[in-house]
Design a protein around this motif. Structure first.
Motif, short mmCIF file in Angstrom:
data_model
loop_
_atom_site.label_atom_id
_atom_site.label_comp_id
_atom_site.label_asym_id
_atom_site.label_seq_id
_atom_site.Cartn_x
_atom_site.Cartn_y
_atom_site.Cartn_z
N ALA A 101 0.84 -1.21 0.00
CA ALA A 101 0.00 0.00 0.00
C ALA A 101 0.87 1.25 0.00
CB ALA A 101 -0.92 0.00 1.22
N ARG A 102 1.92 1.24 0.78
CA ARG A 102 2.83 2.39 0.84
C ARG A 102 3.55 2.56 -0.50
NH1 ARG A 102 5.83 1.09 5.12
NH2 ARG A 102 7.45 0.14 3.85
N GLU A 103 3.98 1.46 -1.09
CA GLU A 103 4.72 1.54 -2.34
C GLU A 103 3.86 1.97 -3.53
OE1 GLU A 103 8.02 -1.87 -1.17
OE2 GLU A 103 6.67 -2.23 -2.85
N LEU A 104 2.55 1.82 -3.39
CA LEU A 104 1.67 2.23 -4.49
C LEU A 104 1.54 3.75 -4.58
CD1 LEU A 104 -1.14 -0.48 -4.48
CD2 LEU A 104 0.38 0.09 -6.37
N LEU A 105 1.88 4.47 -3.53
CA LEU A 105 1.88 5.93 -3.61
C LEU A 105 2.84 6.38 -4.70
CD1 LEU A 105 1.89 7.26 0.07
CD2 LEU A 105 -0.06 6.99 -1.48
N GLY A 106 2.38 7.26 -5.59
CA GLY A 106 3.24 7.76 -6.66
C GLY A 106 3.12 6.99 -7.96
N LYS A 107 2.55 5.78 -7.90
CA LYS A 107 2.34 5.00 -9.11
C LYS A 107 1.15 5.60 -9.88
CE LYS A 107 5.55 1.99 -8.06
NZ LYS A 107 6.08 2.61 -6.82
N ILE A 108 1.01 5.19 -11.14
CA ILE A 108 -0.01 5.78 -12.00
C ILE A 108 -1.07 4.74 -12.35
CG2 ILE A 108 -0.47 6.91 -14.20
CD1 ILE A 108 2.45 7.91 -14.10
N LEU A 109 -2.31 5.03 -11.99
CA LEU A 109 -3.44 4.16 -12.35
C LEU A 109 -3.99 4.62 -13.70
CD1 LEU A 109 -5.53 1.94 -11.62
CD2 LEU A 109 -6.85 3.74 -10.48
N VAL A 110 -4.08 3.67 -14.64
CA VAL A 110 -4.56 3.99 -15.99
C VAL A 110 -5.81 3.16 -16.29
CG1 VAL A 110 -3.95 4.07 -18.44
CG2 VAL A 110 -2.15 4.29 -16.70
N THR A 111 -6.82 3.81 -16.85
CA THR A 111 -7.98 3.05 -17.35
C THR A 111 -8.18 3.39 -18.83
OG1 THR A 111 -9.61 4.77 -16.79
CG2 THR A 111 -9.18 3.10 -15.13
N LYS A 112 -8.59 2.37 -19.58
CA LYS A 112 -9.04 2.58 -20.96
C LYS A 112 -10.41 1.96 -21.06
CE LYS A 112 -4.43 2.14 -23.02
NZ LYS A 112 -3.62 1.26 -23.89
N ILE A 142 -7.39 -1.84 -17.43
CA ILE A 142 -7.03 -1.15 -16.20
C ILE A 142 -5.66 -1.67 -15.76
CG2 ILE A 142 -7.62 -0.70 -13.78
CD1 ILE A 142 -10.51 -1.21 -14.42
N PHE A 143 -4.71 -0.75 -15.53
CA PHE A 143 -3.39 -1.20 -15.09
C PHE A 143 -2.68 -0.09 -14.33
CE2 PHE A 143 -3.29 0.28 -19.46
CZ PHE A 143 -2.22 1.17 -19.49
N LEU A 169 -3.90 12.98 -14.26
CA LEU A 169 -2.82 13.26 -15.20
C LEU A 169 -3.36 13.39 -16.62
CD1 LEU A 169 -0.09 10.81 -13.79
CD2 LEU A 169 -0.19 13.28 -13.51
N GLU A 170 -3.93 12.30 -17.14
CA GLU A 170 -4.46 12.34 -18.51
C GLU A 170 -5.98 12.19 -18.50
OE1 GLU A 170 -1.79 9.56 -21.14
OE2 GLU A 170 -1.89 8.76 -19.11
N GLY A 171 -6.62 12.81 -19.46
CA GLY A 171 -8.05 12.60 -19.66
C GLY A 171 -8.93 13.33 -18.67
N LEU A 172 -8.46 14.46 -18.18
CA LEU A 172 -9.27 15.22 -17.21
C LEU A 172 -10.65 15.56 -17.77
CD1 LEU A 172 -9.49 16.63 -14.47
CD2 LEU A 172 -8.48 18.68 -15.52
N GLU A 173 -10.68 15.88 -19.08
CA GLU A 173 -11.98 16.25 -19.66
C GLU A 173 -12.98 15.10 -19.61
OE1 GLU A 173 -9.13 15.97 -21.07
OE2 GLU A 173 -9.23 15.02 -23.04
N HIS A 174 -12.45 13.86 -19.73
CA HIS A 174 -13.36 12.71 -19.64
C HIS A 174 -13.81 12.49 -18.20
CE1 HIS A 174 -12.70 11.73 -23.80
NE2 HIS A 174 -11.40 11.86 -23.62
N ARG A 178 -8.74 6.85 -22.69
CA ARG A 178 -7.67 6.69 -21.72
C ARG A 178 -7.72 7.80 -20.69
NH1 ARG A 178 -1.84 4.54 -21.69
NH2 ARG A 178 -0.81 5.87 -20.17
N SER A 179 -7.68 7.39 -19.40
CA SER A 179 -7.57 8.34 -18.30
C SER A 179 -6.50 7.83 -17.36
CB SER A 179 -8.89 8.44 -17.52
OG SER A 179 -9.97 8.69 -18.36
N SER A 180 -5.81 8.73 -16.70
CA SER A 180 -4.82 8.27 -15.73
C SER A 180 -4.67 9.28 -14.60
CB SER A 180 -3.47 8.03 -16.40
OG SER A 180 -2.87 9.25 -16.75
#
Length: 198
Positions: free
Chosen positions: A15-26, A150-151, A104-109, A31-33
């Motif tokens: 859980a601690r190590e996931l901080l700073g990682k990027i969640l991406v969905t398509k 999702i990744f 990060l990406e896809g704010l408009e969506h 695409r949003s992240s």
DNA sequence: CGACCGATCGTCT
DNA sequence: GACGATCGGTCGA
């Protein structure tokens, strides 16, 4: 992240190590992240705050028992979809709840999905809000986090120790003594983090 | 089948 | 800080 990242014993560390990682969905080709800025660990059988406490296993929580990298989404309060990534071996119900993202990406969506069009930190603040913004729902429960849809990515960003704050978890007051466990990780001073307090 | 409750959020005071 | 919305899941009868 590779499978081996999720296939480990220490869910609190993950859980601690996931901080700073990027969640991406398509979803539907969109695409949003967002960068993960708040997480909570749920430590399985021995954790009173977990749906799997004491070995409890139901239709809802079945995916919590999945192989490392399984996605577990369930509905809370009848309207919010809460997104978890499952860790450790199959049948060991460890999971990390993703509680906040910095878009990060896809704010408009995200704005379209949430109907929040002005500058608004709540768009991905809190587990219910971020799932809606990213287009994730219960339909994704049981999917694999190492998929196209999702990744989670690592762009190399690392928070320093003094940028990470550890607290007890939110909304688990019914868990008795386990409600006090230091299983919540937040990025210090990040405007998207869901609650104050330390 | 009915009753209860929740890993939340937005609104109001 | 308090409160109500809202409904699927779970459990007991």
């Amino acid at each position: 992240m590779k499978r081996s990242f999720y296939d480990r014993d220490d869910v609190v560390k993950i859980a601690r190590e996931l901080l700073g990682k990027i969640l991406v969905t398509k979803v539907n080709g969109v695409r949003s992240s967002g960068r993960i800025v708040e997480t909570e660990a749920y430590a399985g059988f021995k954790d009173r705050a977990s749906h799997a406490f004491g070995g409890r296993r139901t239709t809802r929580s079945e995916h919590l028992y999945g192989a490392p990298g399984t996605i577990y989404v369930y509905i809370c309060y009848g309207m919010y979809h809460l997104f978890n990534v499952i860790t450790n071996k199959k049948d060991i119900p460890h999971g990390v709840l993703i509680r906040a993202l910095e878009p990060l990406e896809g704010l408009e969506h995200m704005q379209k999905r949430t109907d929040k069009f002005s500058e608004d930190y709540t768009i991905t603040k809190g587990p219910g809000n971020l799932s809606r913004a990213m287009g994730m729902s219960k339909l994704h429960s049981g999917c694999d986090i190492l998929s196209e849809e999702i990744f989670i990515e690592d762009d190399g960003l690392r928070y320093k120790k003094n940028q990470i704050v550890v607290t007890k978890r939110i909304g688990v007051d019914g868990a008795g003594k386990d409600a006090e466990l230091p299983y919540r990780f937040i990025v210090r001073d990040n405007p998207y983090v869901s609650a104050k307090k330390s």
